[in-house]
Design an enzyme around this catalytic site. Structure first.
Site: not given
Lengths: 303, 379
Positions: B232, B235-237, B379
């Site tokens: 997670s 995934w955000h950055g 994102f």
């Protein structure tokens, strides 16, 4: 079909009510602006509608914190008002200039140059229009907004609520709390904090040609109206590096025959830490000293 | 997604590893613009492929319908991440004008614009001011900025999601609502049932359950939670700050599970204390999410606890923010704790219409309307 009819009827009713509310809020905002007891609302309203001072100070926070109108008035006998505004430059200054010259011609305008806001490129110039938007009915303000505002601003500003966007609460507070107006001057009372890094490097950025055009227009109109325009660079603390920062401003002034007074390095101020709130802004002691010993002398010579 | 989003990050870290053992190897970075919404529609498309593979979804034979599912405009930039089983049926049937849906949709759109312009973008002014020069501001300024960022990211993302859901509803499409008053969560586990619900669902179904979920040993369950939240974070950055943020959330949930705190029937004062504790934990983790580097996050946190005093810079912004947050808080409290009263109150036409006009006026008078950005669009 009935559902669609109902929806369109309700939508039109909603739009009508929003327009009515907009007029109501516009009326309230107008009242608040004209009855403000102090603060930026009263300052803005005074500049736009009442000010008729002989000497005007214009520019950024370095204008609003560095020039004391009462000292100028006592020393020279000329009425003075400080139209400087934090975080603003040529766009707001020109707007205020046009608002003032709709009524009268000042004798002298002292322009505190801050390239950051005066002519460097900005991603978004609309931040400089905040204090002009409530006066959208003024044709000069409308032209400035067309030139420097965002897309569709000319449509959005038909709304009185949008004209007062970001100002309404301040307008309300300024009607409740009375604050002293020192002729537009805003004194700083802090001292330099030697526990922090005091070095500042002022970097030259790309120039916005539209702002240069505006400055040229400003200069030309001052000349036409017989207003004595002076470009000033007030002192900053010795830890600031800004060798080339003002070069272009000096070039503009020289090509238009405008006197430039560069007080960046006057040692009796720039080397005295007691005169500074932070490396770029003098405190009240510094401003009083600077205004008395430097600005009043210039004005006496100009007379 | 690997190439556009993570290439430079992977190369920079491989270089660092080589440099640490004495080899100076540099990789050329790519300077290609990242397609907007990449992470969202990639996950949406991946979800479809996995569902088809598992036999949970029929293969969509019409390319246009599939393309519309992946590129559905209200959600392409920042979600919510829809499942094919939710969106494809709507795409396949011709929606008709539904008055109540259109009104509901416009209502959600209005509230979404309020969250974005009045709450998020106003908070952003103060947050940016403090984060840009936190080293010369006091601890209380930093604490306030961290609190405002916690609200900003909610206003920004929930605002966008509501706008997406609202626009979809007006067109006759029902898509998942992404937020359910997350800051009233009584545990971090509960928080993730209320925050970015579609991403939590995706990670649960395609990562956590794929790893075995909680149907294995406790130790393995804890590991699965950590892996899921590291994914997670990533995934955000492409930055270690996001990974640490994800790891913190994973860690908090592991501790909760270990202590049996993830579920709660608490009421009254205990419930309020739990809500406040969870809020502080989530608030702390957001500092890493907002910071550009781990060093900045560390410096910012240190400053919060070591520097006394308060600098009044930005006080006007705080006043404007205070107005907006009061309204948001009142609405959220009503909806969370007194839902019956809330719906009864807004069942009255006069109250409803007054609220619409009030919110519209509030947006026009107090919203930041000069073109902000959506955080999750990055994102």
């Amino acid at each position: 079909m009935n559902d669609m009819k109902k929806f369109i009827t309700n939508l039109l009713l909603f739009i009508f009510l929003v327009v009515a509310l907009d007029f109501l809020c516009g009326g309230i905002a107008s009242y608040l602006m004209s009855h403000a007891k102090g603060g930026s609302t009263q300052n803005n309203y005074y500049i736009a509608n009442k000010m008729e001072s002989n000497v005007l100070i214009m520019g950024s926070s370095r204008a609003t914190h560095h020039y004391v109108p009462s000292v100028i008035e006592d020393s020279t006998g000329l009425s003075c008002y400080n139209c400087g505004e934090e975080g603003n430059g040529s766009i707001l200054a020109y707007g205020r200039f046009k608002q003032a010259t709709d009524r009268y011609n000042p004798r002298v305008i002292i322009y505190e140059v801050t390239p950051e806001y005066d002519y460097f490129k900005d991603a978004d110039n609309s931040k400089y229009l905040k204090y002009l938007k409530p006066y959208y009915s003024n044709s000069h303000v409308r032209l400035l907004i067309e030139k420097f505002g965002n897309d569709f601003d000319n449509i959005k500003l038909l709304s009185k609520m949008y004209q007062n966007n970001g100002l309404f609460l301040t307008e309300f507070i300024d009607n409740v709390i009375k604050r002293e107006n020192n002729g537009g001057y805003s004194p700083l009372n802090g001292k330099l904090n030697f526990n922090t890094n005091l070095e500042r490097e002022r970097i030259v950025r790309d120039i916005d040609d539209r702002k240069i055009e505006l400055i040229d227009k400003f200069i030309s109109e001052c000349k036409t109206r017989g207003i004595e325009l002076l470009f000033l660079i007030s002192p900053r603390y010795k830890t600031v590096t800004d060798e080339d920062y003002f070069s272009f401003a000096i070039t503009i002034a020289k090509r238009s025959d405008i006197p430039v007074y560069d007080f960046r390095n006057v040692s009796d101020i720039s080397e005295n830490p007691d005169f500074f709130n932070d490396p770029l802004h003098m405190n009240n002691d510094g401003a009083m000293y600077f205004t008395q010993h430097y600005i009043c002398k210039i004005l006496k010579n100009v007379r | 997604m690997l190439y556009y989003k993570y290439f430079n990050f992977i190369c920079a870290n491989i270089s660092l590893i080589f440099q640490s053992v004495g080899f100076n190897i540099q990789f050329a970075s790519n300077n290609i613009l990242v397609p907007i919404g990449l992470s969202f529609y990639t996950f949406q498309a991946l979800g479809y492929v996995i569902d088809v593979y598992r036999g949970n979804q029929e293969v969509e034979k019409k390319f246009v319908d599939y393309f519309l599912f992946v590129a559905f405009f209200p959600q392409i930039v920042s979600g919510p991440i829809s499942k094919a089983s939710e969106l494809l049926p709507h795409i396949k049937s011709l929606p008709t004008f539904d008055y109540s849906k259109v009104v509901q949709g416009l209502r959600l759109l209005l509230w979404g614009v309020f969250l974005k312009t009045v709450i998020a973008d106003r908070a952003c002014i103060y947050v940016d001011l403090v984060y840009d020069k936190y080293e010369s501001l006091s601890g209380l300024n930093c604490v306030l900025a961290s609190f405002l960022y916690t609200i900003q990211i909610y206003g920004d993302f929930a605002g966008y999601s509501l706008m997406a859901v609202g626009i979809s509803k007006t067109l006759g499409f029902d898509i998942i609502n992404n937020f359910k008053r997350p800051y009233f969560a009584t545990s971090v586990t509960d928080f993730w049932r209320r925050w970015h619900i579609s991403l939590t669902r995706w990670l649960t179904q395609y990562v956590y359950i794929g790893l075995g979920g909680n149907r294995i040993s406790k130790g393995r369950t804890y590991l699965n939670i950590m892996i899921t939240f590291l994914v997670s974070g990533l995934w955000h950055g492409a930055n270690w700050t996001f990974i640490i943020w994800g790891a913190l959330h994973g860690f908090f949930q592991v501790i909760e599970k270990f202590l049996g705190l993830q579920k709660s029937n608490s009421k009254g004062v205990v419930k309020i204390i739990r809500i406040m504790v969870v809020f502080c934990m989530v608030n702390f983790a957001w500092v890493f999410f907002r910071s550009d580097t781990i060093g900045q996050a560390g410096g910012f946190i240190m400053r919060m606890f070591t520097e006394p005093g308060f600098n009044t810079e930005g006080i006007e912004t705080l006043l404007y923010f205070g107005l907006g947050i009061s309204i948001l808080f009142a609405v959220e409290v009503l909806r969370e704790f007194y839902p019956t009263r809330f719906y009864k109150l807004f069942g009255t036409k006069l109250i409803r219409w007054s609220a619409y006009l009030f919110i519209t006026a509030f947006i026009l008078l107090f919203g930041v309307l000069d073109g902000g950005q959506f955080i999750y669009a990055n994102f």
